[in-house]
Design a protein around this motif. Structure first.
Motif, PDB file in Angstrom:
ATOM      1  N   LEU A 263       0.853  -1.187   0.000  1.00 23.84           N
ATOM      2  CA  LEU A 263       0.000   0.000   0.000  1.00 23.84           C
ATOM      3  C   LEU A 263       0.884   1.231   0.000  1.00 23.84           C
ATOM      4  O   LEU A 263       1.984   1.213   0.549  1.00 23.84           O
ATOM      5  N   PRO A 264       0.398   2.315  -0.629  1.00 22.59           N
ATOM      6  CA  PRO A 264       1.141   3.572  -0.494  1.00 22.59           C
ATOM      7  C   PRO A 264       1.148   3.963   0.985  1.00 22.59           C
ATOM      8  O   PRO A 264       0.092   3.942   1.624  1.00 22.59           O
ATOM      9  N   LEU A 265       2.317   4.272   1.517  1.00 25.75           N
ATOM     10  CA  LEU A 265       2.411   4.500   2.959  1.00 25.75           C
ATOM     11  C   LEU A 265       1.915   5.888   3.352  1.00 25.75           C
ATOM     12  O   LEU A 265       2.034   6.837   2.581  1.00 25.75           O
ATOM     13  N   VAL A 293      -0.312   3.011  17.963  1.00 27.00           N
ATOM     14  CA  VAL A 293      -1.635   2.800  18.557  1.00 27.00           C
ATOM     15  C   VAL A 293      -2.377   1.716  17.766  1.00 27.00           C
ATOM     16  O   VAL A 293      -2.011   1.410  16.631  1.00 27.00           O
ATOM     17  N   GLY A 295      -4.622  -0.139  15.324  1.00 31.13           N
ATOM     18  CA  GLY A 295      -5.174   0.289  14.047  1.00 31.13           C
ATOM     19  C   GLY A 295      -4.335   1.337  13.341  1.00 31.13           C
ATOM     20  O   GLY A 295      -4.809   2.035  12.457  1.00 31.13           O
ATOM     21  N   SER A 296      -3.054   1.457  13.705  1.00 28.75           N
ATOM     22  CA  SER A 296      -2.217   2.495  13.094  1.00 28.75           C
ATOM     23  C   SER A 296      -1.458   1.978  11.872  1.00 28.75           C
ATOM     24  O   SER A 296      -0.726   2.718  11.239  1.00 28.75           O
ATOM     25  N   GLY A 297      -1.623   0.697  11.563  1.00 26.75           N
ATOM     26  CA  GLY A 297      -0.964   0.174  10.367  1.00 26.75           C
ATOM     27  C   GLY A 297       0.429  -0.379  10.612  1.00 26.75           C
ATOM     28  O   GLY A 297       1.308  -0.267   9.760  1.00 26.75           O
ATOM     29  N   THR A 299       1.147  -3.527  10.807  1.00 25.09           N
ATOM     30  CA  THR A 299       1.344  -4.717   9.979  1.00 25.09           C
ATOM     31  C   THR A 299       1.889  -4.345   8.594  1.00 25.09           C
ATOM     32  O   THR A 299       2.735  -5.045   8.047  1.00 25.09           O
ATOM     33  N   GLU A 300       1.407  -3.244   8.036  1.00 25.38           N
ATOM     34  CA  GLU A 300       1.909  -2.809   6.728  1.00 25.38           C
ATOM     35  C   GLU A 300       3.409  -2.472   6.813  1.00 25.38           C
ATOM     36  O   GLU A 300       4.167  -2.752   5.886  1.00 25.38           O
ATOM     37  N   ARG A 332      -2.995 -12.103   5.667  1.00 25.32           N
ATOM     38  CA  ARG A 332      -2.241 -10.884   5.346  1.00 25.32           C
ATOM     39  C   ARG A 332      -0.838 -11.215   4.852  1.00 25.32           C
ATOM     40  O   ARG A 332      -0.327 -10.550   3.959  1.00 25.32           O
ATOM     41  N   GLU A 389       3.063  -7.493  18.779  1.00 24.90           N
ATOM     42  CA  GLU A 389       2.493  -7.510  20.137  1.00 24.90           C
ATOM     43  C   GLU A 389       3.551  -7.973  21.139  1.00 24.90           C
ATOM     44  O   GLU A 389       3.353  -8.942  21.845  1.00 24.90           O
ATOM     45  N   ARG A 655     -10.665  -2.769  19.704  1.00 25.39           N
ATOM     46  CA  ARG A 655     -11.505  -3.619  18.854  1.00 25.39           C
ATOM     47  C   ARG A 655     -12.709  -2.864  18.323  1.00 25.39           C
ATOM     48  O   ARG A 655     -13.384  -3.324  17.409  1.00 25.39           O
ATOM     49  N   ARG A 658     -13.223   0.278  14.334  1.00 22.20           N
ATOM     50  CA  ARG A 658     -12.008   0.204  13.520  1.00 22.20           C
ATOM     51  C   ARG A 658     -12.296   0.621  12.089  1.00 22.20           C
ATOM     52  O   ARG A 658     -11.392   0.844  11.313  1.00 22.20           O
TER      53      ARG A 658
HETATM   54  N1  LIG Z   1      -0.765   2.784   4.090  1.00 24.95           N
HETATM   55  C1  LIG Z   1      -2.019   2.316   4.210  1.00 24.95           C
HETATM   56  N2  LIG Z   1      -2.997   2.718   3.393  1.00 24.95           N
HETATM   57  C2  LIG Z   1      -4.259   2.249   3.531  1.00 24.95           C
HETATM   58  N3  LIG Z   1      -4.646   1.379   4.454  1.00 24.95           N
HETATM   59  C3  LIG Z   1      -3.726   0.928   5.328  1.00 24.95           C
HETATM   60  C4  LIG Z   1      -2.360   1.369   5.249  1.00 24.95           C
HETATM   61  N4  LIG Z   1      -1.669   0.767   6.230  1.00 24.95           N
HETATM   62  C5  LIG Z   1      -2.548  -0.023   6.893  1.00 24.95           C
HETATM   63  N5  LIG Z   1      -3.777   0.074   6.372  1.00 24.95           N
HETATM   64  C6  LIG Z   1      -5.002  -0.600   6.838  1.00 24.95           C
HETATM   65  O1  LIG Z   1      -5.355  -0.098   8.119  1.00 24.95           O
HETATM   66  C7  LIG Z   1      -5.945  -1.109   8.937  1.00 24.95           C
HETATM   67  C8  LIG Z   1      -5.265  -1.169  10.305  1.00 24.95           C
HETATM   68  O2  LIG Z   1      -3.934  -1.571  10.146  1.00 24.95           O
HETATM   69  P1  LIG Z   1      -3.259  -2.711  11.043  1.00 24.95           P
HETATM   70  O3  LIG Z   1      -4.246  -3.783  11.316  1.00 24.95           O
HETATM   71  O4  LIG Z   1      -1.984  -3.035  10.417  1.00 24.95           O
HETATM   72  O5  LIG Z   1      -3.015  -1.915  12.360  1.00 24.95           O
HETATM   73  P2  LIG Z   1      -2.194  -2.367  13.634  1.00 24.95           P
HETATM   74  O6  LIG Z   1      -1.365  -1.213  13.996  1.00 24.95           O
HETATM   75  O7  LIG Z   1      -1.530  -3.664  13.389  1.00 24.95           O
HETATM   76  O8  LIG Z   1      -3.383  -2.526  14.656  1.00 24.95           O
HETATM   77  P3  LIG Z   1      -3.537  -3.488  15.951  1.00 24.95           P
HETATM   78  O9  LIG Z   1      -2.472  -3.084  16.922  1.00 24.95           O
HETATM   79  O10 LIG Z   1      -4.919  -3.144  16.430  1.00 24.95           O
HETATM   80  O11 LIG Z   1      -3.435  -4.894  15.446  1.00 24.95           O
HETATM   81  C9  LIG Z   1      -5.850  -2.379   8.156  1.00 24.95           C
HETATM   82  O12 LIG Z   1      -7.106  -2.671   7.609  1.00 24.95           O
HETATM   83  C10 LIG Z   1      -4.810  -2.071   7.081  1.00 24.95           C
HETATM   84  O13 LIG Z   1      -5.022  -2.812   5.904  1.00 24.95           O
END
Ligand SMILES: Nc1ncnc2c1ncn2[C@@H]1O[C@H](COP(=O)(O)OP(=O)(O)OP(=O)(O)O)[C@@H](O)[C@H]1O
Ligand SMILES: [Zn+2]
Ligand SMILES: [Zn+2]
Length: 802
Positions: A263-265, A293, A295-297, A299-300, A332, A389, A655, A658
């Motif tokens: 994904l574009p960051l 935090v 849901g901050s992304g 995993t990406e 993922r 985690e 949870r 989101r």
């Molecule tokens: N650069 C991006 N552009 C668009 N969507 C994104 C991007 N990065 C992440 N996302 C989306 O945002 C959502 C939340 O990301 P992610 O699950 O990675 O968060 P997290 O930090 O791992 O959260 P948690 O700690 O709750 O597991 C996901 O659905 C993911 O696909």
């Protein structure tokens, strides 16, 4: 090199060393370091790991290695080194560590068999049992209630010999492929030669004339609606051939995963990637703490870091907590890296795990996603290690060997000169403190992906509910909001800590919890003598009949289980459809997924569960999260109780909301003023960190001090107390005067499987001799351990202080 130094599969203090064996002529050159061998040991044969090869031994008359179990070493040189380091670090047996590093399937199984040497002179019963055979398994002998004395006699007289068999548990899955050796024109000839009645055979040969490549027998049968016996006839005639080919048991079919691309960051994500890329490029080791935090992304960020490592021709290990290794998570990684990924999950069968592991060993994959033990994946060219985690306690093994995957990750990171990323929305105090000192590099993601604010948290003071006459476990606000969501067709997650295990005493009127004046942990209630004890320092008092603070009589033991909550819930709101998820309802394989799917498909309104629903879940229509009793965590007899409460409240709150619908969180508690509840309400990690660090400093806990926990267990209580007392005395005598030895005191779980458990704890700053001292103490009790069933366990990095 005709001598092998071997670790034998006998976990005991006396055998916890290298044994020298002679390599017989026929195995010279074949035996390599890191391979499994079978060696004679006393009257038996056991499995062993070859650690070193040498030409010289200090012993003469070495015994010969009996057999070799591997063609390719199961340990790389690096992992042999990791194992030695870990053995020393955790004070374990070599064999326990090395076994823990391998998949279950590579463990040895031991069998005995009886070998009949002669027909003469054997008792009638035994002769009958052998029924003309030369060999019989010992199992069969015992199952058929053979006469042990007769057997012993026969062995003494040399009529029967007992063989000890060592086998590896591994099995390989084979499938039958059918193909033909004939040329197309030969096939045409044979088709022409077949009689007109043989239509089935003709059909098969015609198929192979067009498709000469090998085909899976089962596929062939279903595709042509033919039968195994028809195929067999053609094999017998020599027209077709069958081959048994090894295949992987593949629990994750690639075609089920839709491919994704990077994904574009966002700007925040981009800024975080820069230093990671730098380290990947320079090939320098570094530990990053990615604080982002929920849901901050995060995993990406992991995915794109891994991608870069792969582009550099390297490999990656990703650890995720056992309970978060859901199909969502696997998707993922498989989605991004496809067949480059192996998954090591405890829910897989031993065979499946072994196959996934072998994909790593054979360099067929470059990424491993797995729980704790995946940190031992036998990659030789690691480019990055990620622990998602990182605060999860499941990364610490609570059984021998008591290792922490984070330590192994950092050690391997150093060996491979590669970055390690520890990610969390709520890092452990230890990690965040290290990041503040600059030992780890801190990276932050402060915003949620959907730019939504974090869900609003409302604290409900359960003392007020009681005063208003509400005695149920649901506050009025929570009940109203549940009903509201039911009407709107939205979903709810209700969270209850643990399985109703709690040990503390609390006043329902004012929320007062009785704590140890010295240790800042809740006192543990002991039913048998109506007392309260501190299980760190053994401070003790009798159970009061009224609250020491407000004199109310409502002071009592605290705790409810999920099942009770479910019952109360269906009474209160009968129309609600509830899915309960706890250790009891998820015991069966696949049930975890099934329940989640049920909830995901909106076949239920409320997901009620324990710890296991706190993470990784991502359901768009969940708009309400309820925490039923924040206190049951807050007052665990554990100095990390506040930290765990903060982590859990933050994760559970994460949870809700989101996606597009905004979320809301209700936290019910008797201690709304407690700082970990307050900081969690406002998602203030730094605030919590500062406050909690002060507490740790005052009461001498990590990260300011180190802890060692020694637990003694035995069926006889007096013996346990005496032994623990002796250990505490020896520790106090031999450690420096700076060390603080606490105990002996009963463990919070005072009795497990009919064994009493007592413990003592050391708080210290710097005790370079501690390991040596503890080793000597354990050796001192060696006879009792071997003969009298005494257990002494040493944890140099305790997390579960139970
Ligand atoms: N650069 C991006 N552009 C668009 N969507 C994104 C991007 N990065 C992440 N996302 C989306 O945002 C959502 C939340 O990301 P992610 O699950 O990675 O968060 P997290 O930090 O791992 O959260 P948690 O700690 O709750 O597991 C996901 O659905 C993911 O696909
Ligand atoms: Zn009170
Ligand atoms: Zn105490």
């Amino acid at each position: 090199m005709n001598i092998a130094k071997v670790i034998v599969d006998v976990p005991a203090t006396q055998t916890n060393r290298l044994f020298d064996y002679n390599i017989p002529e026929y195995l010279l050159g074949a035996i390599k370091e890191g391979m499994r061998v079978i060696v004679p040991f006393g009257p038996r044969k056991v499995m062993g790991f070859v650690m070193e090869l040498t030409d010289h031994s200090d012993f003469d008359q070495l015994k010969d290695i009996v057999d070799l179990m591997d063609v390719v070493p199961v340990f790389t040189k690096e992992l042999l080194d990791v194992g030695k380091w870990l053995t020393e670090k955790t004070l374990s047996f070599y064999i326990s560590v090395f076994q823990a590093m391998l998949p279950q399937a590579l463990k040895a199984t031991y069998k005995k068999e009886l070998h009949k040497l002669t027909n003469e002179g054997l008792s009638d019963a035994l002769t009958k049992m052998f029924a003309g055979r030369e060999f019989m398994s010992y199992e069969e002998f015992t199952e058929r209630k053979g006469d042990y004395r007769k057997l012993q006699q026969a062995v003494q007289e040399g009529l029967i010999e007992i063989n000890y068999l060592v086998k590896s548990k591994e099995t390989k899955k084979k499938e039958t492929f059918i193909t033909t050796n004939l040329k197309p024109f030969q096939l045409e000839e044979e088709i022409a030669n077949l009689s007109n009645q043989a239509t089935k055979q003709k059909q098969l040969l015609e198929f192979f004339a067009e498709h000469p490549e090998p085909i899976l027998q089962s596929k062939l049968v279903s595709r042509l609606h033919t039968s195994r016996s028809t195929i067999k006839q053609l094999i017998d005639k020599g027209f077709l051939v069958e081959n048994k080919v090894e295949v992987y048991r593949n629990p994750y079919q690639e075609e089920n995963y839709e491919r994704t691309t990077a994904l574009p960051l966002t700007e925040e994500q981009h800024n975080v990637m820069i230093p990671i890329y730098e380290n990947l490029k320079s090939g320098e080791e570094a530990v990053f703490l990615l604080h982002g935090v929920t849901g901050s992304g995060k995993t990406e960020v992991y995915l794109q870091s891994i991608q870069r490592a792969l582009e550099n021709g390297k490999e990656a290990i990703v650890l995720v907590p056992e309970i978060a290794l859901t199909p969502q998570m696997v998707k993922r990684f498989k989605g991004r890296f496809g067949s480059k990924v192996a998954v090591l999950h405890s829910a897989l069968s031993a065979g499946e795990k072994y196959d996934e592991w072998r994909k790593v060993q054979r360099k067929e994959v470059q990424v491993v996603v797995g729980a704790r033990s995946a940190i031992f994946a036998p990659f030789e060219n690691l480019g990055i290690i990620i622990i998602d985690e990182e605060h999860e306690t499941s990364y610490k093994q609570e059984d021998h060997p008591r290792y922490h995957a984070r330590d192994v990750a950092i050690y391997r990171g150093e060996q491979h000169s590669c970055p390690v990323i520890l990610g969390s929305a709520t890092p452990t105090l230890e990690s965040f403190a290290r990041a503040q000192k600059g030992v780890y590099k801190l990276l932050s993601l402060t915003k949620r992906m959907n730019n939504a604010s974090m869900p609003e948290v409302q604290l409900i003071d359960m003392r007020n509910e009681l005063h208003m006459g509400n005695r149920s476990m649901f506050s009025i606000a929570l009940k109203d909001k549940i009903e509201d969501r039911l009407e709107k067709g939205e979903q709810i997650v209700l969270f209850l800590n643990r399985r109703g295990y709690s040990t503390f005493v609390m006043c329902r009127d004012c929320g007062y919890v009785i704590e140890c004046p010295h240790c800042d942990i809740a006192l543990t209630y002991h039913r048998n003598n109506e007392s309260l004890k501190c299980h760190y320092c053994s401070y003790e008092m009798t159970m009061p009949t009224s609250c020491p603070d407000c004199e109310s009589k409502t002071i009592r033991y605290f705790g409810t289980g999920t099942q009770k909550v479910e019952e109360a819930l269906t009474q209160l709101i009968p129309q609600a459809r509830v899915v309960r998820m706890d250790v009891d309802t998820t015991r069966r394989k696949g049930s975890h997924e099934k329940l989640l799917n049920q909830f995901g498909n909106h076949e239920a309104d409320i997901l009620l569960g324990t710890q296991m629903i706190a993470k990784g879940l991502d359901f768009p229509t969940v708009t309400l999260v309820g925490v039923l009793a924040a206190d049951s965590l807050l007052h665990l007899p554990d100095f990390r109780a506040s930290e765990k409460t903060f982590q859990l409240l933050t994760q559970v709150s994460g949870r809700a909301g989101r996606h597009t619908l905004p979320g809301e969180v209700i936290v019910q508690t008797y201690s709304p003023d407690h700082y970990s509840v307050e900081f969690a309400k406002t998602y203030n990690y730094e605030g919590f960190f500062k406050k909690e660090m002060e507490v740790r400093k005052t009461f001498h806990y990590p990260p300011y001090y180190y802890l060692t926990l020694i637990t003694v267990a035995h069926p006889n209580q007096v013996k346990v107390i005496e032994t623990t007392k002796k250990i505490a005395q020896l520790l106090a005598k031999h450690l420096s005067s700076e060390a603080n030895v606490l105990g002996p005191t009963p463990s919070p779980l005072t009795r497990i499987k009919d064994r009493y458990r007592y413990q003592c704890m050391v708080k210290y700053k710097n005790e370079p001799n501690q390991r040596k001292i503890i080793k000597r103490i354990v050796t001192f009790f060696e006879d009792d351990i071997r003969q009298n069933d005494l257990q002494i366990s040493v944890d140099l990095q305790p997390y579960q202080l139970m």
